[in-house]
Structures are given as structure tokens and as C-alpha cells.
Design an enzyme around this catalytic site. Structure first.
Site, PDB file in Angstrom:
ATOM      1  N   GLU A 222       0.825  -1.203   0.000  1.00  0.00           N
ATOM      2  CA  GLU A 222       0.000   0.000   0.000  1.00  0.00           C
ATOM      3  C   GLU A 222       0.867   1.266   0.000  1.00  0.00           C
ATOM      4  OE1 GLU A 222      -4.182  -0.745   1.862  1.00  0.00           O
ATOM      5  OE2 GLU A 222      -3.237   0.796   3.071  1.00  0.00           O
TER       6      GLU A 222
ATOM      7  N   HIS B  93       7.007 -26.959  -0.791  1.00  0.00           N
ATOM      8  CA  HIS B  93       6.280 -28.055  -1.440  1.00  0.00           C
ATOM      9  C   HIS B  93       5.127 -27.531  -2.287  1.00  0.00           C
ATOM     10  CE1 HIS B  93       8.382 -31.215   0.947  1.00  0.00           C
ATOM     11  NE2 HIS B  93       8.629 -30.141   1.676  1.00  0.00           N
TER      12      HIS B  93
ATOM     13  N   LYS C 233     -14.142   0.558  -3.767  1.00  0.00           N
ATOM     14  CA  LYS C 233     -15.201   0.995  -2.842  1.00  0.00           C
ATOM     15  C   LYS C 233     -16.266   1.766  -3.610  1.00  0.00           C
ATOM     16  CE  LYS C 233     -12.265   1.616   1.208  1.00  0.00           C
ATOM     17  NZ  LYS C 233     -11.692   2.601   2.112  1.00  0.00           N
TER      18      LYS C 233
HETATM   19  O1  PA5 Z   1      -3.674   1.270   5.912  1.00  0.00           O
HETATM   20  C1  PA5 Z   1      -4.759   1.761   5.700  1.00  0.00           C
HETATM   21  O2  PA5 Z   1      -4.960   2.984   5.741  1.00  0.00           O
HETATM   22  C2  PA5 Z   1      -5.960   0.886   5.399  1.00  0.00           C
HETATM   23  O3  PA5 Z   1      -5.572  -0.448   5.271  1.00  0.00           O
HETATM   24  C3  PA5 Z   1      -6.980   1.002   6.526  1.00  0.00           C
HETATM   25  O4  PA5 Z   1      -6.397   0.661   7.732  1.00  0.00           O
HETATM   26  C4  PA5 Z   1      -8.188   0.117   6.240  1.00  0.00           C
HETATM   27  O5  PA5 Z   1      -8.762   0.442   5.010  1.00  0.00           O
HETATM   28  C5  PA5 Z   1      -9.231   0.260   7.338  1.00  0.00           C
HETATM   29  O6  PA5 Z   1      -9.640   1.563   7.460  1.00  0.00           O
HETATM   30  P1  PA5 Z   1     -10.432   2.081   8.727  1.00  0.00           P
HETATM   31  O7  PA5 Z   1      -9.547   1.983   9.893  1.00  0.00           O
HETATM   32  O8  PA5 Z   1     -10.797   3.496   8.404  1.00  0.00           O
HETATM   33  O9  PA5 Z   1     -11.641   1.198   8.868  1.00  0.00           O
END
Ligand code: PA5
Length: 436
Positions: free
Chosen positions: A274, A295, A409
């Protein structure tokens, strides 16, 4: 202590210069996304008073629960699970057991979970910075209603804890109205860098893991990484992986011979994926646990496309001792190993794998920690966060945003006809009918 080893040919100084510049950018808080550097200040995000409050809350949940359901996704889930799975004894019948929810939309899972919770005593920790993440919100609505029905509204106040933004978002409002205990996710810490805030610390404390020691390890690591690029483990790691990227190795496979690190690798995948995967750039992070995956993925690693490098995550010292016994019949022909520790056999499997993969053209980096304990894991978490930030800056991306996560989303909301997405709904329907 963390050691980074590799036998990569660092003929190219340009990468090192870029990594050193990235280091300066990070520590001077001058880079893109510098409003999200709260994770670097360990004393602030995990102050003594906060740790005390977290521990007291954890203790009261432990007292009344056979199970604690931790609901969250992505950065609000993976860090806690990584630490708990790495440090909690595997076959522990001690209360409470931890159940994870809110990180997918499986109807079967949720209905089986609710049926199960009807038969046991449980509490809920819900974690969402935005408070609006669909997967977590769907699970939490079901869980909170179940809890209130089972225990009543008043008793639920002792059983539900919310970890969310300090003022924005639906979850904060809900927590305040219902008078649930809540903890704040600092504004300046993004989800994937938040494991050392209440996001990770509360579930970790509920699992009986020493959060003070975890924080102390992270703090020690932060001191050792912030001064200079010389003998800096994070700089060495960022240098090695970016050098390999420049040589055409686009995929990094994090490999461990310790299955307890499976979720630590999952957390690492999110952190790096990310943070780096944007502007059509970034090393693709993948993970394997050996010898299990030798494996299944071993063949590809040995002879598949040569675009992969491996980073071995190793532990110097095991906690427990288990030796292979002698057997008079020796039907399995294992007597040549009799008296050896399993860790010794595992270490030789690792050495054999590194050498074989090297012969097959896979470069290797190795990251070593002394032991699998709170201190070392805290250090490792901070090390990866720091190295990830430097690597992102070296690549020329903002390591602290995640604009790409919104695309699915938007489509999901449109397909589900969420208010405000009517136009997108029509457009997507047309696209879907065209492809049928
Ligand atoms: O690293 C990030 O920003 C995302 O993976 C969020 O943690 C994830 O989308 C969850 O978001 P939230 O804490 O707003 O529910």
C-alpha cells in the site's frame, strides 16, 4: 538487534545516494505525506498513561470474556494479528481466545460466528479510523446488536470498546451515544503504520502480551535508526531491495521458516504494497512460509521467471527445545538426525534453500532478529515502518497515502445503490450488461 545481510553486488552508487536522500527527507519531515509521521514518535503515540489505560481496559475485558472479537480490516487488523500470532503460544487454552472479524464479507462466517457467540461469554473491540469501512461496519452492526440483545445495553458498555478517530466518523458518534469506552487513533498515523497505537496495542494486551516490552523494543529501534545512514539496518534493507529492483527483480518474496510469522508477513505485505504500489511503480510484495511452501511454491522459486528476489526473515534463538528421538527400528531412516534439535534441522533446510535458490538465480537478503519476543518484535515493526518510508521516498512516491484503495469501494457503493452513487450505478450496470 536487527541485522540485514545480503551478497548483492552494489556496483551502482546511485541507488545508495537516493536512499540516503530519502532518509534525510524522512527524518527532516520534508517529504510527501509528512502529516502522517506520528508513528515515528513512539513516546507520544504510546505514552505511559495510555499504556496504563490500555492495560486496565484489557484486564477488565480478560476478566469477563472467554472470547474477544477483534473487528477491523487492513491497517486496523493486520498488525494486532501479526503480533498475537507470533507471540502467543499456539496451543493455548487460556482465556480469552481471540476471534477476528470485520475483514471480509462472508455471510457464512458471520452467521456461524453469531451462533457461536450465543453460547459463550465474549467482548468486542472494534477498530476503524474512518468508522465507515463497510466490512468492519457490517460486522460491528451485527456484533453490537447481538451483544446488546444477549447482555443488555448497560452490561454491553463493559463489553464493547471502540478504537477510532478522535472526532470524525460514525463510530465515534456511536461510541459516545452508547457510552462505550473508546480510544483514539491519532490523526497523524495512517492505518498501516498504526500497530503501536491503541489499534494494535489493545488487542495485543488482551492476548496477554507485554505491550510495554513491545513499545520499548520499538523505541530502541527508533533511536538506532534516526541518527545516521551509517550502519543503519533500515537503510541497508532499502538499499538492497531498490538495487535489486533496478536490476529487474520486481517481486520481493518475504520468506520465513517460522510459521508463527505468517501474519507478520501479511502485515509486511500490506505495509509495503500500500505504501509503494502507486504511479505504476513499486516492488510487488509476496510471502511464503517454508518449509511448507517449498512443497508448493518451491518449484517456481527454483525455475520460474527470474523477476523474484527473496528476503529471509530469520530468528536466531528458539524459545523451546525439542530434539528428535532415536528409534531402534529406524523405519523412517531418520536416525542420522537423532539427538538433533528441530531448529537445527530447520536451519539447515534454510541454508539449503538459500543456496539452491541462489543457484537458480534468485538473489537473497536476510533479516535476522535475536528471538521471537516482545522486545524484538517491537523493534522489527519499527524497522519495517522506517525502511518502508525510506523505500517509498527512494521510489518517488508518497508512502503514506492509498488513493488506489478507493476505486473498488466506489464501484461497490454504486452497485449496492448507496445514496449519492445513482449515476455511477447506471454506468456500471451498462458495463456489466455489455460484457454478459
Ligand atoms: O492502511 C490503511 O490505511 C488501510 O488499510 C486502513 O487501515 C483500512 O482500510 C481500514 O480503514 P479504517 O480503519 O478506516 O476502517
Amino acid at each position: 538487534m536487527i541485522t540485514v545481510k545480503s551478497d548483492i553486488d552494489f556496483t551502482d552508487n546511485i541507488v545508495l545516494e537516493k536512499v540516503e536522500t530519502a532518509f534525510q527527507t524522512l527524518i527532516s519531515h520534508q517529504g510527501a505525506g509528512n502529516e502522517f509521521l506520528g508513528w515515528m514518535d513512539i513516546d507520544k503515540i504510546a505514552s505511559q498513561s495510555l499504556i496504563k489505560d490500555l492495560q486496565q481496559t484489557a484486564d477488565s475485558l480478560i476478566k469477563i470474556s472467554d472470547y474477544v472479537v477483534v473487528a477491523g480490516i487492513g491497517g486496523s487488523y493486520l498488525g494486532a494479528r501479526a503480533v498475537i500470532e507470533a507471540l502467543r503460544p499456539r496451543f493455548l487454552s487460556k482465556k480469552p481466545q481471540i476471534i477476528y472479524a470485520g475483514h471480509h464479507l462472508s455471510e457464512d462466517f458471520l452467521s456461524e460466528l453469531l451462533s457461536f457467540l450465543s453460547t459463550v461469554d465474549y467482548s468486542i473491540i472494534v477498530i476503524s479510523k474512518s468508522g465507515t469501512t463497510t466490512e468492519t461496519a457490517v460486522a460491528f452492526r451485527l456484533l453490537a446488536q447481538h451483544c446488546e440483545k444477549k447482555y443488555g445495553q448497560d452490561a454491553s458498555k463493559k463489553r464493547i470498546v471502540c478504537i477510532t478517530d478522535k472526532e470524525k466518523g460514525a463510530l465515534k458518534k456511536f461510541a459516545d451515544i452508547k457510552e462505550y469506552k473508546s480510544f483514539v487513533i491519532p490523526d497523524n498515523v495512517g492505518g498501516r503504520y498504526s500497530v503501536l497505537t491503541p489499534v494494535g496495542l489493545l488487542p495485543i494486551a488482551v492476548a496477554g502480551i507485554n505491550i510495554k516490552a513491545l513499545i520499548s523494543g520499538a523505541k530502541e529501534m527508533s533511536n538506532s535508526l534516526s541518527d545516521s545512514t551509517v550502519n543503519n539496518a533500515a537503510v541497508s534493507y532499502a538499499h538492497a531491495r531498490n538495487t535489486l529492483l533496478n536490476q529487474g527483480f520486481n517481486i520481493e518474496v518475504m520468506a520465513s521458516f517460522e510459521p508463527k510469522l505468517f501474519f507478520l508477513i501479511e502485515w509486511w505485505k500490506q505495509l509495503f504494497g500500500e505504501s509503494e504500489g502507486k504511479k505504476n511503480k513499486g516492488i510487488f510484495p509476496a510471502g511464503v512460509v517454508y518449509t511448507t511452501d517449498l512443497h508448493s511454491m518451491g518449484q517456481y522459486m527454483q525455475e520460474g521467471q527470474r523477476i523474484v528476489f527473496e528476503t529471509f526473515l530469520s530468528i536466531n534463538k528458539e524459545k523451546s527445545m525439542c530434539k528428535l528421538p532415536h528409534d531402534n527400528d529406524n523405519f523412517d531412516q531418520l536416525n542420522y538426525l537423532a539427538g538433533k534439535r528441530i531448529s537445527e534441522i530447520n536451519k539447515q533446510a534454510k541454508m539449503g534453500t538459500i543456496l539452491a535458490h541462489k543457484d537458480g538465480g534468485i538473489p537473497a537478503i536476510e533479516i535476522l532478529i535475536d528471538a521471537l519476543d516482545e522486545q524484538n518484535l517491537g523493534a522489527l515493526i519499527y524497522f519495517f515502518e522506517f525502511a518502508c518510508a525510506i523505500s517509498g521516498y527512494t521510489l518517488g512516491v508518497n508512502p503514506f497515502d492509498q488513493p488506489g484503495v478507493e476505486a473498488y469501494k466506489k464501484n461497490m457503493f454504486a452497485l449496492l445503490k448507496k445514496e449519492g452513487f445513482e449515476k455511477e450505478h447506471e454506468l456500471l450496470q451498462k458495463r456489466i450488461h455489455k460484457t454478459k
